[in-house]
Scaffold this active site. Structure first.
Site, mmCIF file in Angstrom:
data_model
loop_
_atom_site.group_PDB
_atom_site.id
_atom_site.type_symbol
_atom_site.label_atom_id
_atom_site.label_comp_id
_atom_site.label_asym_id
_atom_site.label_seq_id
_atom_site.Cartn_x
_atom_site.Cartn_y
_atom_site.Cartn_z
ATOM 1 N N TYR A 133 0.840 -1.202 0.000
ATOM 2 C CA TYR A 133 0.000 0.000 0.000
ATOM 3 C C TYR A 133 0.874 1.250 0.000
ATOM 4 O O TYR A 133 0.622 2.199 -0.755
ATOM 5 C CB TYR A 133 -0.922 -0.016 1.222
ATOM 6 C CG TYR A 133 -1.634 1.289 1.469
ATOM 7 C CD1 TYR A 133 -2.684 1.702 0.652
ATOM 8 C CD2 TYR A 133 -1.244 2.130 2.519
ATOM 9 C CE1 TYR A 133 -3.326 2.909 0.865
ATOM 10 C CE2 TYR A 133 -1.884 3.336 2.741
ATOM 11 C CZ TYR A 133 -2.923 3.721 1.913
ATOM 12 O OH TYR A 133 -3.546 4.926 2.129
ATOM 13 N N GLU A 188 -11.568 5.376 5.281
ATOM 14 C CA GLU A 188 -11.006 6.277 6.295
ATOM 15 C C GLU A 188 -12.019 6.557 7.398
ATOM 16 O O GLU A 188 -11.657 6.641 8.576
ATOM 17 C CB GLU A 188 -10.548 7.588 5.649
ATOM 18 C CG GLU A 188 -9.332 7.464 4.746
ATOM 19 C CD GLU A 188 -8.036 7.190 5.499
ATOM 20 O OE1 GLU A 188 -8.046 7.202 6.748
ATOM 21 O OE2 GLU A 188 -7.013 6.956 4.837
ATOM 22 N N TRP A 228 -5.050 1.921 10.728
ATOM 23 C CA TRP A 228 -5.314 1.832 9.292
ATOM 24 C C TRP A 228 -5.146 0.406 8.773
ATOM 25 O O TRP A 228 -5.895 -0.047 7.911
ATOM 26 C CB TRP A 228 -4.398 2.792 8.545
ATOM 27 C CG TRP A 228 -4.559 2.770 7.055
ATOM 28 C CD1 TRP A 228 -3.592 2.538 6.129
ATOM 29 C CD2 TRP A 228 -5.762 3.005 6.301
ATOM 30 N NE1 TRP A 228 -4.109 2.604 4.852
ATOM 31 C CE2 TRP A 228 -5.443 2.894 4.933
ATOM 32 C CE3 TRP A 228 -7.079 3.293 6.661
ATOM 33 C CZ2 TRP A 228 -6.385 3.057 3.922
ATOM 34 C CZ3 TRP A 228 -8.026 3.456 5.648
ATOM 35 C CH2 TRP A 228 -7.670 3.335 4.300
#
Length: 225
Positions: free
Chosen positions: A58, A80, A88
């Site tokens: 990522y 988000e 995350w």
């Protein structure tokens, strides 16, 4: 012994071929040398991604890369917002499940979700089963569509907050210098709150800005800046 015309031409041809071959060999050597240097060049990453393969992938391929299409912008809005209060990587590992749960991130379909959809999602073990977050994803989709109608695209809305409507490239020397919020994230979060968005405070907003490349916060020494 004198050479005839054909022999002279052949000698010239051989000479040209020799010189051409020499140039090709030199160019090949230079290309190989550069390739070898790049092969052994140390790869440096921002420390936050650690060594988790999914996190590293990522970081290398998405984080800080500018996103222009509204579908991906909507995807990251969902992800988000779901992250609020969590890490995350927790959401990233559930990305495929969120894609399936929320109609491949189709904003029109998600905006039309009903109480029946909410009930189904609350039993979905692949996503975060938080009623308020699930319900806010649906209402956020509705507000997302209103912004599209007003600005032409969600992208144009977001970039109306940026200087010269261009991504911000920061030049941090360490992770500790990277802020959690900025004046711009404050403004966007405040405006979106007025429009009815939920789970999108300034901290989440700035993380969103980083994720979709509105701001590039890769440290200066990062190989992927």
């Amino acid at each position: 012994m004198s050479l005839n015309g054909n022999e002279i031409l052949m000698n010239r041809l051989y000479s040209k071929l020799f010189n051409f071959g020499r140039k090709v060999r030199i160019k090949s050597y230079i290309a190989f040398k550069k390739s070898s240097e790049n092969m052994y060049k140390e790869i440096i990453r921002c420390q936050w991604c650690g060594s988790d393969p999914q996190y590293v992938d990522y970081h290398d391929k998405e984080w800080g890369r500018q996103v222009r299409d509204d579908k991906t912008l909507f995807e990251f809005l969902i992800l988000e917002s779901a992250q609020a209060g969590l890490s995350w990587i927790t959401i990233l590992r559930r990305r495929a499940a969120y894609q399936e749960a929320f109609a491949n991130f189709d904003v029109d379909q998600v905006a039309a979700y009903t109480n029946e959809h909410v009930a189904r999602l609350l039993s979905d073990s692949g996503i975060i089963k938080h009623r308020n977050k699930i319900e806010s994803t649906i209402t956020n989709a509705q507000h997302f569509k209103k912004i599209q109608a007003e600005y032409g695209s969600f992208y144009d809305y977001l970039y109306s907050f940026l200087p010269e409507k261009q991504p911000i490239v920061n030049h941090w020397s360490s992770l500790q210098q990277v802020p959690a919020t900025t004046v711009i994230s404050d403004k966007i979060a405040k405006d979106m709150k007025k429009r009815g968005f939920k789970f999108f405070g300034s901290t989440i907003c700035y993380a969103y800005m980083q994720a979709v490349g509105m701001v590039n916060d890769h440290i200066e020494t990062c190989s992927f800046k």
